[in-house]
Design a protein around this motif. Structure first.
Motif, PDB file in Angstrom:
ATOM      1  N   LYS A  37       0.831  -1.206   0.000  1.00 59.27           N
ATOM      2  CA  LYS A  37       0.000   0.000   0.000  1.00 59.27           C
ATOM      3  C   LYS A  37       0.867   1.257   0.000  1.00 59.27           C
ATOM      4  O   LYS A  37       0.568   2.238  -0.693  1.00 59.27           O
ATOM      5  N   GLU A  38       1.932   1.223   0.762  1.00 57.46           N
ATOM      6  CA  GLU A  38       2.840   2.364   0.822  1.00 57.46           C
ATOM      7  C   GLU A  38       3.557   2.562  -0.513  1.00 57.46           C
ATOM      8  O   GLU A  38       3.831   3.696  -0.927  1.00 57.46           O
ATOM      9  N   ALA A  39       3.847   1.476  -1.212  1.00 54.41           N
ATOM     10  CA  ALA A  39       4.472   1.582  -2.538  1.00 54.41           C
ATOM     11  C   ALA A  39       3.513   2.237  -3.524  1.00 54.41           C
ATOM     12  O   ALA A  39       3.915   3.092  -4.324  1.00 54.41           O
ATOM     13  N   TYR A  40       2.236   1.842  -3.461  1.00 49.59           N
ATOM     14  CA  TYR A  40       1.241   2.479  -4.326  1.00 49.59           C
ATOM     15  C   TYR A  40       1.097   3.964  -3.988  1.00 49.59           C
ATOM     16  O   TYR A  40       0.959   4.807  -4.873  1.00 49.59           O
ATOM     17  N   GLU A  41       1.128   4.281  -2.698  1.00 46.38           N
ATOM     18  CA  GLU A  41       1.049   5.680  -2.302  1.00 46.38           C
ATOM     19  C   GLU A  41       2.269   6.461  -2.810  1.00 46.38           C
ATOM     20  O   GLU A  41       2.142   7.593  -3.281  1.00 46.38           O
ATOM     21  N   SER A  42       3.435   5.852  -2.712  1.00 44.08           N
ATOM     22  CA  SER A  42       4.654   6.513  -3.203  1.00 44.08           C
ATOM     23  C   SER A  42       4.555   6.795  -4.697  1.00 44.08           C
ATOM     24  O   SER A  42       4.966   7.868  -5.162  1.00 44.08           O
ATOM     25  N   ASP A  43       3.994   5.847  -5.437  1.00 42.67           N
ATOM     26  CA  ASP A  43       3.777   6.028  -6.876  1.00 42.67           C
ATOM     27  C   ASP A  43       2.908   7.266  -7.108  1.00 42.67           C
ATOM     28  O   ASP A  43       3.198   8.095  -7.972  1.00 42.67           O
ATOM     29  N   ASP A  61      11.443   9.428 -14.229  1.00 42.81           N
ATOM     30  CA  ASP A  61      11.551   8.138 -14.925  1.00 42.81           C
ATOM     31  C   ASP A  61      12.400   7.149 -14.140  1.00 42.81           C
ATOM     32  O   ASP A  61      12.055   5.967 -14.041  1.00 42.81           O
ATOM     33  N   SER A  62      13.486   7.613 -13.576  1.00 42.24           N
ATOM     34  CA  SER A  62      14.370   6.744 -12.807  1.00 42.24           C
ATOM     35  C   SER A  62      13.710   6.260 -11.516  1.00 42.24           C
ATOM     36  O   SER A  62      13.707   5.065 -11.212  1.00 42.24           O
ATOM     37  N   ALA A  69       9.157  -1.385  -9.717  1.00 38.60           N
ATOM     38  CA  ALA A  69       9.838  -2.680  -9.553  1.00 38.60           C
ATOM     39  C   ALA A  69       9.612  -3.213  -8.140  1.00 38.60           C
ATOM     40  O   ALA A  69       9.359  -4.413  -7.957  1.00 38.60           O
ATOM     41  N   ILE A  70       9.687  -2.338  -7.155  1.00 38.56           N
ATOM     42  CA  ILE A  70       9.423  -2.738  -5.767  1.00 38.56           C
ATOM     43  C   ILE A  70       7.983  -3.209  -5.632  1.00 38.56           C
ATOM     44  O   ILE A  70       7.711  -4.234  -4.995  1.00 38.56           O
ATOM     45  N   THR A  71       7.061  -2.493  -6.259  1.00 33.05           N
ATOM     46  CA  THR A  71       5.647  -2.876  -6.213  1.00 33.05           C
ATOM     47  C   THR A  71       5.453  -4.274  -6.787  1.00 33.05           C
ATOM     48  O   THR A  71       4.764  -5.115  -6.192  1.00 33.05           O
TER      49      THR A  71
END
Length: 85
Positions: A37-43, A61-62, A69-71
């Motif tokens: 969930k935190e990865a989606y929020e970071s996105d 982009d980087s 990739a983490i997601t």
């Protein structure tokens, strides 16, 4: 927005560390799901930061590639853990 990204981004790692010391498979899944969930929020925050030109295209982009990739890794870990239990 950058502070929100800092919070969500560091929470990914914190929850993965907690998951490594999980007391049960369900506890592990819970922590990994929070990390996802935190990865989606970071996105989300990255997209906003790029949209407001806080990040250049190259920076965005980087970083977004790493975030996605983490997601994908977290999704894979969660799916394989569910399939093994």
């Amino acid at each position: 927005m950058s502070k929100q990204l800092l919070r969500s981004g560091t929470s990914i790692g914190a929850n993965i560390c907690e998951a490594q010391q999980a007391q049960s498979p369900m506890d592990f899944l819970s922590k990994m799901s929070i990390a996802l969930k935190e990865a989606y929020e970071s996105d989300y925050w990255l997209r906003l930061l790029h949209g407001t030109e806080y990040l250049t295209k190259d920076e965005y982009d980087s970083i977004i590639a790493d975030c996605r990739a983490i997601t994908k890794l977290l999704v894979s870990i969660i799916k394989s853990t569910k399939n093994n239990n």
